[in-house]
Design an enzyme around this catalytic site. Structure first.
Site, PDB file in Angstrom:
ATOM      1  N   GLY A   1      45.131  34.037  47.620  1.00  0.00           N
ATOM      2  CA  GLY A   1      46.173  33.577  46.707  1.00  0.00           C
ATOM      3  C   GLY A   1      46.271  34.420  45.444  1.00  0.00           C
ATOM      4  N   ASP A   2      47.319  34.172  44.702  1.00  0.00           N
ATOM      5  CA  ASP A   2      47.539  34.736  43.366  1.00  0.00           C
ATOM      6  C   ASP A   2      48.663  33.873  42.776  1.00  0.00           C
ATOM      7  OD1 ASP A   2      46.739  37.309  41.686  1.00  0.00           O
ATOM      8  OD2 ASP A   2      48.883  37.108  41.425  1.00  0.00           O
TER       9      ASP A   2
ATOM     10  N   LYS B   1      46.729  44.389  47.600  1.00  0.00           N
ATOM     11  CA  LYS B   1      47.533  43.318  47.003  1.00  0.00           C
ATOM     12  C   LYS B   1      48.814  43.205  47.805  1.00  0.00           C
ATOM     13  CE  LYS B   1      47.363  40.325  43.716  1.00  0.00           C
ATOM     14  NZ  LYS B   1      46.151  39.749  43.087  1.00  0.00           N
TER      15      LYS B   1
ATOM     16  N   GLN C   1      42.496  46.034  41.814  1.00  0.00           N
ATOM     17  CA  GLN C   1      41.645  45.279  42.742  1.00  0.00           C
ATOM     18  C   GLN C   1      40.517  46.147  43.307  1.00  0.00           C
ATOM     19  OE1 GLN C   1      43.051  41.914  43.390  1.00  0.00           O
ATOM     20  NE2 GLN C   1      40.940  41.428  43.905  1.00  0.00           N
TER      21      GLN C   1
ATOM     22  N   LYS D   1      41.106  43.929  50.542  1.00  0.00           N
ATOM     23  CA  LYS D   1      40.968  42.531  50.104  1.00  0.00           C
ATOM     24  C   LYS D   1      41.720  42.343  48.800  1.00  0.00           C
ATOM     25  CE  LYS D   1      39.259  38.358  50.152  1.00  0.00           C
ATOM     26  NZ  LYS D   1      40.652  37.832  50.097  1.00  0.00           N
TER      27      LYS D   1
END
Ligand code: NDP
Ligand code: 2IT
Length: 449
Positions: A165-166, A126, A111, A90
């Site tokens: 998103g990022d 990621k 993460q 994730k």
């Protein structure tokens, strides 16, 4: 230094010697978890650290798409499936020209720890691309997203890997990505992406979650030191998703936010930022922060020139770096300390360089570390996944209340880990220790995989 930690750090440097951001992230984690390694001698024989720093899988792919002039453009896509110990991979997708393997790996690595801190069942990943969304038409964005997903779809799934998103990826991009995934798979797997619009399976409060969560964490951290947010001045960098909703919650809590920025420069409004105006510029028009001065002529605009960030030259009580990695370096930390800053809240991922963080901690500034303080976004993504599985929706208030509880729990975990190891108010170490301890236990339990 602990010999095992030292050896793994050296080996990681040798193996990944060009990946500066990744090495920085690993260095910070491994150095702060030394007391846990000292206590658990068995981790060396089990190669816990070697397994923690090696991604389970790296996917790199070509993303060809056609621009509005009819020319074929080729970008590079990435997905780092770093660790699935406690749940499906994730983590977000970043579209920015600076994206490279090192940045993807540092983000994926962090993460893992962040997701462990949320207390929810999510592993770490990621992805993204060196695609630059700036100045692209809606159709170009859509064609790029469709091409990106045409490769990515085979590697993800709602129980496998769930992107979100990022930087450069918000609701619009998630919509195009979801549409293409659904078309290829011929199935409505709502939980395969998070950050969806609420009209087709998104969670209320996901958009606000990272920024709000940052302020909930800040409230808890300051509260533990008998400091109230009400009446404090705040400088924020960035004017994207995280920055905007950190500003919104800071204002609701009674603070005065005086700066926001983008990659070109910073606005300073001593009367307090007019957030509706910033939202109109950034969320509606996708313009530049400088345009704030068109309607607020008394505000100042400071153009970004060197590596120093103009936002950190303004004297405030609280600084919230919410733009990107290494945007607050040692020089900035010195200026902030000189100006009497009380606390730093990392909204972005790894926004403070290691030297800056250490300087701030040495000068008794409270530092809310990104893995903990910006975990509200991914935590709410996990709440979005659970709503998709239940085929049900929570109200905004319900999601926000869950987010508040999660952020409070995360702060308490950072605090109690720091206390357990005699580290005082070093919540940076506290966060890494709390997350690592959980992950190491899971790794031992699952055997050599
Ligand atoms: P957005 O794309 O919405 O906004 C990014 C903001 O940061 C923009 O103002 C952008 O300015 C600025 N920025 C980006 N890159 C740079 C750069 N190299 N130098 C200076 N300014 C820059 O992204 P988000 O708000 O979603 O993300 C911001 C940070 O928060 C990132 O570090 C991200 O990893 C992190 N984060 C995001 C979460 C989320 O849920 N979205 C969750 C947890 C962390 P410009 O428009 O000029 O590029
Ligand atoms: O850095 C991050 O935590 C994010 N960009 C959000 C990831 C997610 O899956 O919601």
């Amino acid at each position: 230094m602990n010999e095992y930690v030292n050896r793994v750090l050296e080996e990681t440097k040798t193996k990944n010697n060009t990946e500066n951001e990744f090495l920085q992230a690993v260095d910070e984690v491994l150095k702060t978890i030394e007391p846990v390694i000292d206590k658990h001698k068995e981790y060396e024989d089990l190669s816990i650290l070697e397994r923690m720093v090696e991604p389970e899988r790296i996917i790199m792919f070509r993303v060809p798409w056609i621009n509005d002039e009819g020319k074929v453009v080729v970008n590079r896509g990435y997905r780092i499936q770093f660790n699935s110990l406690i749940g499906p991979y994730k983590g977000g997708l970043r579209f920015h020209p600076s994206v490279n393997l090192s940045i993807m790996k540092f983000l994926g690595f962090e993460q893992i720890f962040k997701n462990a801190l949320t207390g929810l069942p999510i592993g770490g990943a990621k992805g993204g691309s060196d695609f630059d969304p700036k100045g692209k038409s809606d159709n170009e964005i859509m064609r790029f997203c469709q091409s990106f997903m045409t490769e990515l779809y085979r590697h993800i799934g709602q129980d496998v890997d769930v992107p979100a998103g990022d930087i450069g990826v918000g609701g619009r991009e998630i919509g195009y990505l979801f549409g293409q995934y659904k078309r290829i798979r011929n199935a409505y797997e709502g939980g395969v992406l998070t950050g969806k619009d609420v009209v087709y399976g998104g969670s209320l409060a996901r958009k606000e979650a990272t920024g709000y969560g940052l302020m909930f964490f800040m409230r808890e951290m300051l509260g533990a030191h008998n400091i109230c947010i009400m009446g404090k001045t705040v400088s924020i960098s960035g004017s994207g998703n995280v920055a905007i909703y950190a500003c919104e919650k800071a204002q609701v809590m009674g603070a005065k936010v005086v700066t926001m920025s983008d990659s070109n420069g910073c606005i300073y409004d001593e009367n307090g930022i007019d957030l509706d105006c910033v939202k109109e510029i950034k969320e509606v028009r996708r313009g530049r922060i400088k345009e704030y001065l068109n309607t607020h002529p008394n505000a100042k605009y400071i153009e970004k020139t060197g590596s120093e960030n103009p936002a950190w030259t303004i004297k405030t009580d609280i600084a919230l770096p919410c733009a990107t990695q290494n945007e607050l370096i040692l020089e900035d930390a010195k200026t902030l300390v000189k100006n009497g800053v009380i606390a730093i809240g990392e909204g972005a991922n790894m926004p403070c360089s290691e030297e800056a963080t250490n300087y701030l901690l040495e000068h008794n500034v409270l530092v809310a570390p990104a893995k903990a303080s910006n975990a509200g976004g991914v935590a709410t993504s996990a709440i979005e996944m659970s709503q998709n599985s239940m085929r049900y929706y929570h109200t905004f208030e319900e999601v926000e209340a869950k987010l508040d509880t999660i952020m409070t729990n995360i702060f308490n975990a950072c605090k109690s880990s720091a206390e357990e190891y005699g580290l005082g108010h070093n919540y940076v170490a506290g966060a890494n220790i709390a997350a690592f301890s959980k992950l190491a236990k899971a790794m031992v339990a699952q055997g050599v995989v």
